[in-house]
Design a protein around this motif. Structure first.
Motif, short mmCIF file in Angstrom:
data_model
loop_
_atom_site.label_atom_id
_atom_site.label_comp_id
_atom_site.label_asym_id
_atom_site.label_seq_id
_atom_site.Cartn_x
_atom_site.Cartn_y
_atom_site.Cartn_z
N MET A 1 -11.58 35.00 19.88
CA MET A 1 -11.05 36.26 19.38
C MET A 1 -11.33 37.38 20.37
O MET A 1 -12.40 37.44 20.97
CB MET A 1 -11.69 36.60 18.02
N SER A 2 -10.37 38.29 20.56
CA SER A 2 -10.56 39.42 21.45
C SER A 2 -11.52 40.42 20.82
O SER A 2 -11.94 40.29 19.69
CB SER A 2 -9.21 40.10 21.71
N ARG A 3 -11.82 41.46 21.59
CA ARG A 3 -12.73 42.47 21.08
C ARG A 3 -12.10 43.23 19.92
O ARG A 3 -10.90 43.45 19.89
CB ARG A 3 -13.04 43.48 22.19
N TYR A 4 -12.93 43.63 18.95
CA TYR A 4 -12.42 44.57 17.97
C TYR A 4 -13.46 45.64 17.71
O TYR A 4 -14.66 45.44 17.89
CB TYR A 4 -11.96 43.89 16.68
N THR A 5 -12.97 46.79 17.30
CA THR A 5 -13.83 47.95 17.10
C THR A 5 -13.33 48.72 15.89
O THR A 5 -12.19 48.53 15.45
CB THR A 5 -13.84 48.84 18.36
N ASN A 6 -14.17 49.60 15.32
CA ASN A 6 -13.71 50.39 14.19
C ASN A 6 -13.23 51.76 14.66
O ASN A 6 -13.88 52.42 15.46
CB ASN A 6 -14.76 50.51 13.08
N ILE A 7 -12.07 52.15 14.14
CA ILE A 7 -11.36 53.34 14.60
C ILE A 7 -10.74 54.04 13.41
O ILE A 7 -10.27 53.41 12.46
CB ILE A 7 -10.25 52.93 15.62
N LYS A 8 -10.74 55.38 13.45
CA LYS A 8 -10.09 56.15 12.39
C LYS A 8 -8.60 56.24 12.63
O LYS A 8 -8.14 56.37 13.76
CB LYS A 8 -10.68 57.57 12.32
N MET A 9 -7.85 56.14 11.54
CA MET A 9 -6.40 56.21 11.62
C MET A 9 -5.95 57.65 11.40
O MET A 9 -6.41 58.33 10.49
CB MET A 9 -5.76 55.30 10.56
N ARG A 10 -5.01 58.10 12.23
CA ARG A 10 -4.47 59.45 12.13
C ARG A 10 -2.95 59.41 12.17
O ARG A 10 -2.35 58.50 12.74
CB ARG A 10 -4.99 60.34 13.27
N VAL A 11 -2.31 60.46 11.62
CA VAL A 11 -0.86 60.54 11.57
C VAL A 11 -0.33 61.35 12.75
O VAL A 11 -0.83 62.44 13.04
CB VAL A 11 -0.38 61.17 10.26
#
Length: 454
Positions: A1-11
């Motif tokens: 699996m590739s890297r994953y990170t936590n990110i905030k979603m914006r419009v």
């Protein structure tokens, strides 16, 4: 699996364009290399979108409103895990976790209550808000071909709305009747068709678990002798052991268990639930009990089990619940351990029957020396992981959480009393913390969600 990170979603302020904007440094971290278009994946949906590279916040992902609308989840300001698969050029957001359970909805549209797991649903929701992802609660009947009518927690309130099919389903259906129904079989076929992993697939049969483990020679020493109920077997067990239990094959929460003790010419019978509970019922011959039992019960649904002389505190039997989960590496680990002391008027230690919880090591050190107590607890955890591994390998379906009940006799011998695929989530009084089991479940769901998108 590739890297994953936590990110905030914006419009992004693009009304009718399928666009995603991200910082070049974030693109590099995710291994995205100057792509103009990628596939965006959320739950069971995918969409081709155009990438824009801008000097925006590295911890935020900006998506046009039309993309938000397509995926049908309110993501603005929400923390999500992001994973990019280089080979397929797919950017995955998730996990979307559905907690599937049976509950009653109020006609007056008052907030729903998810029965004995209500508090635990809150904890899972809090955990995904901290780690990244979305959790919602749904009834099996509300999962359809392409969508789900489920409850999403919005600003502290569970609100019903149309939601996408999830990445993974945590099965907490309370009813064996529902799980054995044709509609539930159809639902499972739908999930198989869409490759949506769901666990724990079903309740475990006590007899099946015993047979699975008995096949492993090195585990037999931890198993009380057990067999399917028959009059002949009951006579054999009561002759061989001073104490036996009769248990429903598909029982739970310590209900409908019968305990028989042999004392000279009298058999004393105790019941864990129902009108006969909390009283001792004497029988001067075992045939009288058998006649009554077979008249009142469908005997094919019961097992007989050797009674173990468990350690006690103030004449109250003690056992230990070892809670195990699979982690992000898909490996069984012990999440928590508690000692359970039966109610003064009971012989079962289940919390649903009035049992009391204690810290296991503190309790063991009141009955054994400290070194022995430490060794016993370590061995309980080691055996529990092995039992979970065996049950998982030999049982049909996917399992990620098991509660192993272990007893200890006065010789220090360990005994596996029961394995539970839907261990209790009940708590006493107020509880303001997230339990380790909630975090463990979210981490396993994260593994399942992203591993299925490879």
């Amino acid at each position: 699996m590739s890297r994953y990170t936590n990110i905030k979603m914006r419009v992004l302020p693009y009304e009718n364009k399928m666009v995603l904007a991200l910082n070049p440094a974030l693109a590099k971290h995710l291994l995205i290399s100057n792509e103009e278009h990628i596939r965006l994946s959320l739950g069971q949906k995918q969409l081709t979108i155009r990438l824009i590279y801008r000097q925006v916040d590295e911890k935020e992902l900006f998506i046009s409103q039309s993309v938000f609308d397509y995926f049908n989840i309110p993501l603005e300001g929400h923390l999500m895990l992001v994973n990019y698969i280089v080979q397929s050029k797919v950017l995955s957001l998730g996990p979307i976790i559905a907690i599937m359970t049976d509950f009653f909805e109020m006609a007056d549209q008052s907030p729903p209550h998810f029965r004995t797991i209500h508090q635990f649903c809150q904890e899972i929701n809090q955990t995904v808000e901290l780690l990244g992802g979305i959790a919602y609660v749904c009834h099996p009947k509300d999962i359809k071909e392409t969508e789900v009518h489920g409850y999403l927690n919005i600003e502290g309130e569970w609100k019903k709305q149309l939601l996408p099919l999830p990445d993974v389903i945590y099965n907490r259906v309370h009813s064996r009747k529902i799980e054995s129904s044709p509609s539930f079989t159809n639902l499972k076929n739908l999930l198989y068709k869409n490759a949506i992993p769901f666990f724990n697939e079903q309740f475990l049969s006590k007899k099946d678990v015993y047979d699975f483990l008995f096949d492993e020679t090195h585990l037999r020493t931890y198993l009380p002798e057990t067999d399917v109920y028959s009059k002949e077997q009951l006579l054999y067990f009561i002759e061989k052991y001073p104490s036996i239990f009769i248990k429903p094959v598909n029982g739970s929460q310590g209900k409908q268990i019968i305990h028989i003790r042999k004392n000279k010419d009298v058999y004393t019978v105790g019941y864990s639930s129902g009108k006969k509970a909390k009283k001792i019922h004497p029988f001067h011959d075992i045939d009288s009990f058998i006649s009554q039992f077979e008249k009142e019960h469908s005997t094919s649904n019961y097992i007989i089990q050797e009674g173990i002389p468990l350690i006690q505190l103030n004449k109250r039997p003690i056992d230990f619940r070892i809670l195990c989960h699979k982690n992000r590496q898909n490996i069984w680990k012990v999440t928590s351990a508690v000692a359970r002391i039966s109610n003064a008027e009971q012989f079962v230690s289940n919390l649903a029957q009035g049992g009391e919880m204690r810290k296991p090591l503190a309790l063991l050190t009141t009955l054994f020396d400290k070194t022995t107590a430490i060794q016993l607890l370590a061995l309980m955890k080691e055996i529990s992981i092995e039992l979970c591994t065996m049950i998982d390998q030999k049982t049909f379906g996917l399992y990620g959480e098991l509660g192993i009940d272990i007893g200890v006799d006065y010789e220090g011998q360990l005994w596996m009393i029961e394995a539970n695929s839907k261990p209790s989530k009940q708590i006493d009084g107020e509880f303001n913390q997230i339990r380790p089991s909630a975090r463990a479940l979210v981490e396993y769901c994260t593994f399942l969600a992203f591993s299925t998108r490879q």
